[in-house]
Design a protein around this motif. Sequence first.
Motif, PDB file in Angstrom:
ATOM      1  N   LYS A  27       0.707  -1.200   0.142  1.00 27.38           N
ATOM      2  CA  LYS A  27       0.325  -0.046  -0.030  1.00 27.38           C
ATOM      3  C   LYS A  27       0.600   1.306   0.163  1.00 27.38           C
ATOM      4  N   LEU A  28       0.384   2.255  -0.389  1.00 26.00           N
ATOM      5  CA  LEU A  28       1.182   3.152  -0.706  1.00 26.00           C
ATOM      6  C   LEU A  28      -0.048   4.154  -0.127  1.00 26.00           C
ATOM      7  N   GLU A  29       0.428   5.370   0.794  1.00 29.63           N
ATOM      8  CA  GLU A  29      -0.490   5.958   1.338  1.00 29.63           C
ATOM      9  C   GLU A  29      -0.684   7.078   0.497  1.00 29.63           C
ATOM     10  N   HIS A  30      -0.030   7.764   0.384  1.00 30.31           N
ATOM     11  CA  HIS A  30      -0.556   8.714  -0.422  1.00 30.31           C
ATOM     12  C   HIS A  30       0.295   8.638  -1.820  1.00 30.31           C
ATOM     13  N   VAL A  31      -0.360   8.944  -2.670  1.00 30.43           N
ATOM     14  CA  VAL A  31      -0.009   9.211  -4.290  1.00 30.43           C
ATOM     15  C   VAL A  31      -0.820   9.756  -4.889  1.00 30.43           C
ATOM     16  N   SER A  32       0.521  11.252  -5.570  1.00 28.62           N
ATOM     17  CA  SER A  32      -0.082  11.746  -5.884  1.00 28.62           C
ATOM     18  C   SER A  32       0.886  12.170  -7.661  1.00 28.62           C
ATOM     19  N   LEU A  33       0.181  12.657  -9.052  1.00 27.81           N
ATOM     20  CA  LEU A  33       0.220  12.855  -9.728  1.00 27.81           C
ATOM     21  C   LEU A  33       0.455  13.749 -10.304  1.00 27.81           C
ATOM     22  N   ARG A  34       1.345  14.361 -11.012  1.00 31.57           N
ATOM     23  CA  ARG A  34       1.262  15.911 -11.660  1.00 31.57           C
ATOM     24  C   ARG A  34       0.919  15.227 -12.913  1.00 31.57           C
ATOM     25  N   PHE A  35      -0.477  16.907 -13.670  1.00 23.83           N
ATOM     26  CA  PHE A  35      -0.437  16.830 -15.173  1.00 23.83           C
ATOM     27  C   PHE A  35      -0.152  18.202 -15.375  1.00 23.83           C
ATOM     28  N   GLU A  36      -0.226  17.602 -17.035  1.00 21.80           N
ATOM     29  CA  GLU A  36      -0.342  19.186 -17.584  1.00 21.80           C
ATOM     30  C   GLU A  36      -2.550  18.738 -18.388  1.00 21.80           C
ATOM     31  N   GLN A  37      -2.787  19.933 -18.451  1.00 23.55           N
ATOM     32  CA  GLN A  37      -4.202  19.756 -19.427  1.00 23.55           C
ATOM     33  C   GLN A  37      -4.420  21.153 -20.425  1.00 23.55           C
ATOM     34  N   VAL A  38      -3.947  21.015 -21.365  1.00 22.15           N
ATOM     35  CA  VAL A  38      -4.000  21.484 -22.399  1.00 22.15           C
ATOM     36  C   VAL A  38      -6.008  21.579 -23.324  1.00 22.15           C
ATOM     37  N   GLY A  39      -6.247  23.238 -23.705  1.00 18.42           N
ATOM     38  CA  GLY A  39      -7.895  23.051 -24.282  1.00 18.42           C
ATOM     39  C   GLY A  39      -9.000  23.436 -22.999  1.00 18.42           C
ATOM     40  N   ASP A  40     -10.013  23.797 -24.318  1.00 13.28           N
ATOM     41  CA  ASP A  40     -11.302  23.686 -23.282  1.00 13.28           C
ATOM     42  C   ASP A  40     -11.820  22.341 -21.803  1.00 13.28           C
ATOM     43  N   PRO A  41     -11.792  22.687 -20.836  1.00 11.15           N
ATOM     44  CA  PRO A  41     -12.020  21.987 -20.368  1.00 11.15           C
ATOM     45  C   PRO A  41     -13.769  21.280 -20.732  1.00 11.15           C
ATOM     46  N   ASP A  42     -14.394  21.862 -21.541  1.00 12.40           N
ATOM     47  CA  ASP A  42     -15.222  21.756 -21.405  1.00 12.40           C
ATOM     48  C   ASP A  42     -14.906  20.605 -23.252  1.00 12.40           C
ATOM     49  N   ALA A  43     -14.173  20.665 -23.670  1.00 11.99           N
ATOM     50  CA  ALA A  43     -14.018  19.439 -24.741  1.00 11.99           C
ATOM     51  C   ALA A  43     -14.134  17.743 -24.662  1.00 11.99           C
ATOM     52  N   PRO A  44     -14.015  17.208 -25.026  1.00 10.13           N
ATOM     53  CA  PRO A  44     -14.126  15.857 -25.307  1.00 10.13           C
ATOM     54  C   PRO A  44     -12.608  15.276 -25.028  1.00 10.13           C
ATOM     55  N   VAL A  45     -12.068  14.655 -23.641  1.00  3.43           N
ATOM     56  CA  VAL A  45     -10.885  14.749 -23.003  1.00  3.43           C
ATOM     57  C   VAL A  45      -9.924  13.583 -24.058  1.00  3.43           C
ATOM     58  N   VAL A  46      -8.989  13.704 -24.359  1.00  2.00           N
ATOM     59  CA  VAL A  46      -7.911  13.528 -25.070  1.00  2.00           C
ATOM     60  C   VAL A  46      -6.815  12.126 -23.885  1.00  2.00           C
ATOM     61  N   LEU A  47      -6.474  11.673 -23.043  1.00  2.00           N
ATOM     62  CA  LEU A  47      -5.633  10.935 -22.599  1.00  2.00           C
ATOM     63  C   LEU A  47      -4.493  10.567 -22.959  1.00  2.00           C
ATOM     64  N   VAL A  48      -3.151  11.268 -23.377  1.00  2.00           N
ATOM     65  CA  VAL A  48      -2.375  11.392 -22.863  1.00  2.00           C
ATOM     66  C   VAL A  48      -0.796  10.210 -22.255  1.00  2.00           C
ATOM     67  N   CYS A  49      -0.729   8.855 -22.977  1.00  2.00           N
ATOM     68  CA  CYS A  49       0.374   8.618 -21.299  1.00  2.00           C
ATOM     69  C   CYS A  49       1.972   8.178 -21.843  1.00  2.00           C
ATOM     70  N   HIS A  50       2.859   9.236 -21.638  1.00  2.00           N
ATOM     71  CA  HIS A  50       4.145   8.774 -22.226  1.00  2.00           C
ATOM     72  C   HIS A  50       5.161   7.782 -22.316  1.00  2.00           C
ATOM     73  N   ALA A  51       6.049   7.458 -22.654  1.00  2.00           N
ATOM     74  CA  ALA A  51       6.971   6.816 -22.675  1.00  2.00           C
ATOM     75  C   ALA A  51       7.810   6.545 -21.565  1.00  2.00           C
ATOM     76  N   LEU A  52       8.656   6.015 -21.441  1.00  2.00           N
ATOM     77  CA  LEU A  52       9.598   5.840 -20.337  1.00  2.00           C
ATOM     78  C   LEU A  52      10.860   6.417 -19.348  1.00  2.00           C
ATOM     79  N   THR A  53      11.005   7.489 -20.327  1.00  2.00           N
ATOM     80  CA  THR A  53      11.919   8.737 -19.682  1.00  2.00           C
ATOM     81  C   THR A  53      10.959   9.718 -19.858  1.00  2.00           C
TER      82      THR A  53
END
Length: 371
Positions: A27-53
């Motif tokens: 178990k990890l008691e605390h997890v935090s994910l940093r993110f980037e969001q670009v575009g109108d927040p009311d628009a349909p979502v595209v989720l991008v997953c990045h590579a190794l580094t």
Amino acid sequence: MITESIAQVPVYGDIAIGPVTLESGRKLEHVSLRFEQVGDPDAPVVLVCHALTGSHETVGTVSRKGWWRGLVGPNQAIDTNQYQVITFNALGSCYGSTGPTSVNPKTNQPYQSEFPFFTIRDMAMVQVEALNYLGIDQVACVIGGSLGGMQVLELAVSYPERFQKAVCLAATPYLSDFGIAFNYIGRKAITDDPHWQNGFYSYDQKPQSGLATARMLAMLTYRSQDLFNRQFHREDREGWGKSATEDAFQVESYLRYQGQKLVERFDANSYLYLLKAMDTHDIGRGRGGWENAMKSMKADLLAVSFTGDLIYPSDVIREMVNVHRTVNDHSSFFEVDTRYGHDGFLVEFEKWGDKIKTWLEGHSLKPHRSI
């Protein structure tokens, strides 16, 4: 509705999640994910997953361009005038999300090699938790290459109701033994470095040589043999010949440079953990095999391979689509003819970006076509 000019300015932030129970049971008691969001927040979502580094900076800023700037942005293949694009820095990475460089709340010291082992499935799970935090229950498309492509497949299989479309570039439904072998040698280069200190190295004395060697090895799998030969032509370095240990050829100097660049920006423990997570990649684990797992995927699938890709060959990716087409005839495959090999998903967007755009817009592609 916010204006287009404001919408195109990336927004960065951190999402706190937890506690999280990993696939291992730890178990990890605390997890935090940093993110980037670009575009109108009311628009349909595209989720991008990045590579190794890679990182969450898909689009990036004026001073620091993101790694997919040529594919994602206004009027690009993934058009941020039409979609909001979100990228999370992956669990275990060192660009702001929880990983080995994070502070363990129990010790107030960095986790380093005390960080619990995690899998691609765990990486997918915490991204879904982050989407929940943002109030996003439907994703128009999830897309990624290499390690990012592994996450795409795991997300679409594990959460079939959440993702309408999935684009998997340069990734297979499981990592082959050949791929595991390369990862093992890379990890061994790091753990054999005398500065590694069982993962509790000083940040003033990092296992730089081991990490650089691991990166040099990886570069041989990222680029094709043809590209290496055409780029360097056995060109030698001026004044070589003084010793058996100096760089005699330009290709040697290039690999040394690539190794040093990674040392300056990435953490060795994070590299180890992410490589091991890649080794575990198998969407069929606990699901009766990868073919059964693919048949449970409800998202339309577009899979893209790149000629000369040593670890993720086109025939395996084509077979993956063939299996999925038995339950979803909207899924497609194409192969990009490139000298870049595996790294083709990071370059030459003019060759294949329009195919992504066409498919996202709902127009069918002819399956099994090479471009």
